[in-house]
Enzyme design. Structure first.
Site, mmCIF file in Angstrom:
data_model
loop_
_atom_site.group_PDB
_atom_site.id
_atom_site.type_symbol
_atom_site.label_atom_id
_atom_site.label_comp_id
_atom_site.label_asym_id
_atom_site.label_seq_id
_atom_site.Cartn_x
_atom_site.Cartn_y
_atom_site.Cartn_z
ATOM 1 N N HIS A 220 -2.236 -4.690 -10.608
ATOM 2 C CA HIS A 220 -2.929 -3.528 -11.201
ATOM 3 C C HIS A 220 -3.214 -3.765 -12.676
ATOM 4 O O HIS A 220 -2.370 -4.311 -13.389
ATOM 5 C CB HIS A 220 -2.069 -2.267 -11.058
ATOM 6 C CG HIS A 220 -1.949 -1.801 -9.632
ATOM 7 N ND1 HIS A 220 -2.814 -0.900 -9.055
ATOM 8 C CD2 HIS A 220 -1.076 -2.161 -8.652
ATOM 9 C CE1 HIS A 220 -2.472 -0.715 -7.792
ATOM 10 N NE2 HIS A 220 -1.423 -1.469 -7.517
ATOM 11 N N CYS B 40 -4.722 6.199 -4.820
ATOM 12 C CA CYS B 40 -4.108 4.862 -4.659
ATOM 13 C C CYS B 40 -2.637 5.004 -5.028
ATOM 14 O O CYS B 40 -2.317 5.279 -6.195
ATOM 15 C CB CYS B 40 -4.802 3.843 -5.567
ATOM 16 S SG CYS B 40 -4.079 2.191 -5.488
ATOM 17 N N GLY C 241 -1.395 2.319 -7.247
ATOM 18 C CA GLY C 241 -2.112 2.531 -8.512
ATOM 19 C C GLY C 241 -1.489 3.643 -9.333
ATOM 20 O O GLY C 241 -1.377 3.538 -10.559
ATOM 21 N N GLU D 268 -10.258 0.066 -6.258
ATOM 22 C CA GLU D 268 -9.313 -0.810 -5.562
ATOM 23 C C GLU D 268 -9.924 -2.170 -5.192
ATOM 24 O O GLU D 268 -11.110 -2.275 -4.863
ATOM 25 C CB GLU D 268 -8.816 -0.152 -4.263
ATOM 26 C CG GLU D 268 -7.833 0.975 -4.465
ATOM 27 C CD GLU D 268 -7.066 1.302 -3.194
ATOM 28 O OE1 GLU D 268 -6.895 0.396 -2.352
ATOM 29 O OE2 GLU D 268 -6.649 2.466 -3.049
ATOM 30 N N CYS E 97 0.874 -1.183 0.000
ATOM 31 C CA CYS E 97 0.000 0.000 0.000
ATOM 32 C C CYS E 97 0.904 1.224 0.000
ATOM 33 O O CYS E 97 1.620 1.458 0.983
ATOM 34 C CB CYS E 97 -0.914 0.004 1.228
ATOM 35 S SG CYS E 97 -1.961 1.487 1.334
HETATM 36 N N1 LIG Z 1 -6.357 -2.236 -2.459
HETATM 37 C C1 LIG Z 1 -4.937 -2.587 -2.659
HETATM 38 C C2 LIG Z 1 -4.117 -2.296 -1.392
HETATM 39 C C3 LIG Z 1 -4.052 -0.792 -1.046
HETATM 40 C C4 LIG Z 1 -3.382 0.012 -2.121
HETATM 41 C C5 LIG Z 1 -3.559 1.530 -2.071
HETATM 42 N N2 LIG Z 1 -4.382 2.079 -1.048
HETATM 43 C C6 LIG Z 1 -2.214 2.244 -2.174
HETATM 44 O O1 LIG Z 1 -2.076 3.379 -1.715
HETATM 45 O O2 LIG Z 1 -1.294 1.643 -2.812
HETATM 46 C C7 LIG Z 1 -4.840 -4.087 -3.031
HETATM 47 O O3 LIG Z 1 -5.765 -4.835 -2.671
HETATM 48 O O4 LIG Z 1 -3.842 -4.462 -3.625
#
Ligand SMILES: N[C@H](CCC[C@H](N)C(=O)O)C(=O)O
Length: 301
Positions: free
Chosen positions: A172, A230, A233, A221, A75
């Protein structure tokens, strides 16, 4: 069980941060879901846990759970909040720390201007890294990127979206759009995540290129739905844009909740992410042993 927490946000992506460096709370997925719930718990996109390092040369371990309770690999916005937290809590004197996550070690540095820079490591494109199982799906190559055509059936129609695939430790799928503010983020995001090609689901990014150094991005997400920003992301979207020949090595990413800067020199080099990290408040919560939450399907998101 009454536990202390810190509420934080990075470009509007919000977190509950727990300190397990002295003792573990032994939480289960239902507890993380409760903490993430915006009505019954604290409310957050992810829950971040600080734990002691378990390998030499590393300052802390960093564990991430989505609001749906599932543990995930990485994250980015959370990493910036992580270093802000351990500094504010007096857990380190260092400005630059090394933190272990599921897939490796990342380096985080808090800058005097209040922003934080994270070395997110090198992106991966091999299908096993996501994982991605193409089956009979078609793809074409644009620049260095494979663009996969994904058939989406929505509302009785079958449309096709084209995505670039990038792993930042977490998976992603990035598609180009002309107008990110009018993109069908939830409908397409959910449909892509449901495809058998993504056995561990996927984060779905909607990328609008404004110029070679400036983009807009929205991300649906995995395990949280659309977030205001994100971090991984943003890294994945810029990498995908650079590999398609659309972007320069340093890009400003405008997310709904704030602005990030992503730098990537290509090939095996690491992706560097800079952006804000803010402490919102400190609190305590009585965590039920067996938390009850309504079925999400019956409750408006
Ligand atoms: N939902 C993402 C994890 C959090 C990523 C995001 N909040 C960031 O800042 O990178 C996943 O399941 O891979």
């Amino acid at each position: 069980m009454r536990i202390p927490f810190t509420k934080m946000q990075g470009a509007g992506n919000d977190f509950v941060v727990l300190d397990e460096t002295r003792a573990s709370y032994h939480l289960r997925p239902e507890h993380y879901r409760f903490l993430g719930d915006r009505r019954y718990g604290v409310g957050a996109d992810q829950i971040l846990t600080v734990r002691p390092a378990t390998q030499p040369g590393v300052d802390f371990a960093y564990v991430i759970h989505n609001a749906d309770g599932g543990e995930v690999e990485q994250c980015g916005n959370g990493a910036r909040c992580f270093v802000r937290f351990v500094q504010e809590q007096g857990m380190t004197e260092k400005a630059r720390i090394r933190v272990q996550v599921q897939h490796g070690v990342i380096e985080l540095e808090a800058l005097p201007d209040g922003s934080v820079t994270v070395d997110m490591g090198a992106p991966r494109f091999d299908h096993a890294a996501l994982p991605f199982v193409p089956g009979s799906l078609m793809h074409r190559t644009v620049g260095q990127a494979e663009l996969w055509q994904l058939p989406l059936s929505a509302g009785g129609r079958t449309d096709t979206v084209e995505v670039a695939l990038v792993s930042m430790g977490n998976p992603h799928a990035v598609l180009l759009v002309d107008d990110v503010m009018n993109a069908p983020v939830e409908a397409v995001g959910r449909a892509v995540q449901a495809l058998p090609a993504f056995p561990s689901s996927v984060n779905v990014g909607f990328l609008q290129v404004l110029d070679r150094g400036h983009v807009r991005l929205r991300v649906y997400e995995r395990g949280a739905g659309e977030t205001l920003a994100c971090g991984t992301g943003a890294c994945a979207a810029v990498v995908a844009g650079i590999r398609q020949g659309l972007l320069d090595p340093s890009v400003q990413v405008d997310a709904l909740g704030g602005t990030l800067r992503i730098d990537w020199q290509g090939a095996e080099s690491p992706v560097l992410m800079s952006g804000p990290a803010t402490t919102v408040y400190h609190g305590e919560i009585d965590l039920p042993e067996h938390p009850w939450l309504p079925e999400v399907s019956k409750v408006a998101a």
